[in-house]
Design an enzyme around this catalytic site. Structure first.
Site, PDB file in Angstrom:
ATOM      1  CG  HIS A  70      -0.111  -2.020   5.331  1.00 41.15           C
ATOM      2  ND1 HIS A  70      -1.003  -1.735   4.321  1.00 41.15           N
ATOM      3  CD2 HIS A  70      -0.877  -2.527   6.356  1.00 41.15           C
ATOM      4  CE1 HIS A  70      -2.227  -2.033   4.707  1.00 41.15           C
ATOM      5  NE2 HIS A  70      -2.175  -2.531   5.940  1.00 41.15           N
ATOM      6  CD  GLU A  71       0.128  -4.441   9.384  1.00 41.04           C
ATOM      7  OE1 GLU A  71      -0.540  -3.916  10.299  1.00 41.04           O
ATOM      8  OE2 GLU A  71      -0.386  -5.054   8.434  1.00 41.04           O
TER       9      GLU A  71
END
Length: 436
Positions: free
Chosen positions: A27-28
């Site tokens: 996600h990051e």
């Protein structure tokens, strides 16, 4: 609990935690890669919260892992624009105003020479939308890839056209009984000579390859019908007379609706279930259903809080569709490893669990509320709308939208989320959702 069971539980939890950390890092990475692509400086990329247990700096970004695997973040310079006078303002005595000013100050605390052209808020709204959307989108990609991959290679437990058992008599499904009574008519399947192990390949002159088609054809037929079955390497034609009976109602997706019944054609046999890989088209349909169910679950979340409270602090029963947190999902991972099923089934269940977690991350983060990614997306879209409207009406450019002014709302949302997370945590510990 035996030592083997304990070790399997620990293994299942560990596997889920690794999958969780990967999902967070993935996600990051979406935020990080797009931020760097648009020239925004990112001082930190961290997986987890709390004390840092490992980090390494590469270029102008510090990459690291923190002790609590419950989230992650990247820090971008200039998330909020400066105050009206172009400078950072002193902290006000007002708590709400203080939140705004603290947020703005934090956005500039690592400002270095040359960063004036590398600030997040200076990028065009569409670029900011991409940066903030990229994180949740990575979770969606991972959820779809895992789900589609497992669905097409491993498959789902699916009813087939093979006969697992023949009903001896006609019993209304609304009666919810299995034993025949005197006077119950013989089932059409038994009267026609249908046997366990037969595989139905045609019904009333039309070929059938799947249970859904066969079930619909049976329901549509009342009266005589021919049934072709594969038996002992050959094909046998049977003559049956289907009767009208009360059978379970189906919804638009072909799923049985609990405790609802309709009058339809009845043959009287149980279909054998097998784990069957799905085609790409069928997998896509299932994925769409999964996303639709996820959206419905997010919408229904507030209505489930009372039952969740009863399950956590009273003697209320924990519903199967009750919200589950990281601890509850990890416990389910431990239970999966203890199930008396083949190893490939356990792997498939763990992957489906991870796919569901990533889909939840995507849907939740897309809510248009700060501090979620969707809140920043909404702010960028609002700024774009304001500037375009001003341009059309030849008005002065209103400038960047100050998302920092919404930080009081963000703190309220964060507080509610923390309370909900704690409630789910208590429920997961004292009254967990269990699988069978």
């Amino acid at each position: 609990m035996s030592l083997t069971s304990v070790l399997l539980t620990v293994l299942g939890i560990a596997v889920f935690v690794v999958g969780l950390l990967f999902s967070i890092a993935w996600h990051e990475l979406g935020h990080l890669s797009t931020a760097k692509m648009f020239g925004i400086r990112v001082p930190q990329y961290m997986v987890g919260f709390g004390p840092t247990i490992w980090s390494r700096k590469k270029g102008d970004t510090e990459y690291g892992i923190k002790a609590i695997p419950a989230g992650g973040y990247i820090r971008m310079i200039g998330m909020f624009p400066p105050g009206p006078d172009g400078r950072l303002e002193a902290r006000s005595t007002s708590p709400w105003r203080g939140m705004i000013e603290d947020a703005r100050s934090a956005a500039y605390e690592e400002l270095e020479p040359g960063d004036e052209k590398r600030l997040f808020y200076t990028r065009k709204p569409w670029k900011r939308v991409i940066v903030m959307f990229a994180g949740p989108f990575m979770n969606l990609i991972l959820a779809v890839a895992i789900f589609m991959g497992v669905a097409m290679t491993f498959g789902f437990q699916t009813q087939t056209t093979e006969v697992a058992g023949v009903q001896q008599c006609v019993i209304s499904q609304s009666d919810k009984r299995e034993t025949c009574k005197t006077g119950d008519p013989v089932s059409p399947a038994k009267a026609a000579g249908l046997q366990e192990g037969d595989r139905i390949v045609a019904f009333d002159g039309q070929k059938v390859d799947d249970w859904a088609t066969l079930s619909d054809r049976i329901r549509e037929t009342i009266g005589p019908a021919t049934i072709v079955v594969e038996r002992d390497g050959g094909e046998v034609t049977l003559d049956a007379v289907l009767r009208e009976n009360a059978v379970a109602k189906k919804d638009g997706n072909g799923q049985v609706v609990p405790d609802q019944f309709v009058k339809a054609g009845y043959l009287g046999f149980a279909a054998r279930t097998e784990i069957v890989p799905l085609s790409f088209a069928d997998s896509t349909v299932r994925m769409g259903d999964m996303i639709e169910n996820g959206v419905d679950s997010i919408i229904a979340l507030p209505s489930k809080i009372p039952a969740l409270w009863d399950a956590a602090f009273s003697d209320g029963q924990r519903a199967d569709d009750s919200p589950v947190g990281v601890v509850g999902a990890a416990r389910i991972g431990g239970e999966v490893m203890n199930l008396d099923i083949p190893a490939q089934n356990q792997v498939a269940m763990m992957l489906f669990l991870l796919a569901g977690f990533n889909l939840s991350l995507f849907l939740f983060n897309m809510l248009p509320l700060l501090p979620l990614d969707g809140g920043h997306i909404a702010g960028a879209l609002w700024e774009s709308l304001r500037r375009n409207v001003a341009k059309v009406f030849r008005r002065p450019d209103p400038g960047p939208f100050d998302v920092a002014r919404l930080m009081p709302v963000a703190y309220v949302v964060a507080g509610l989320f923390i309370c909900f997370t704690l409630l789910v945590l208590v429920a997961d510990i004292v009254n967990p959702v269990k699988i069978s």
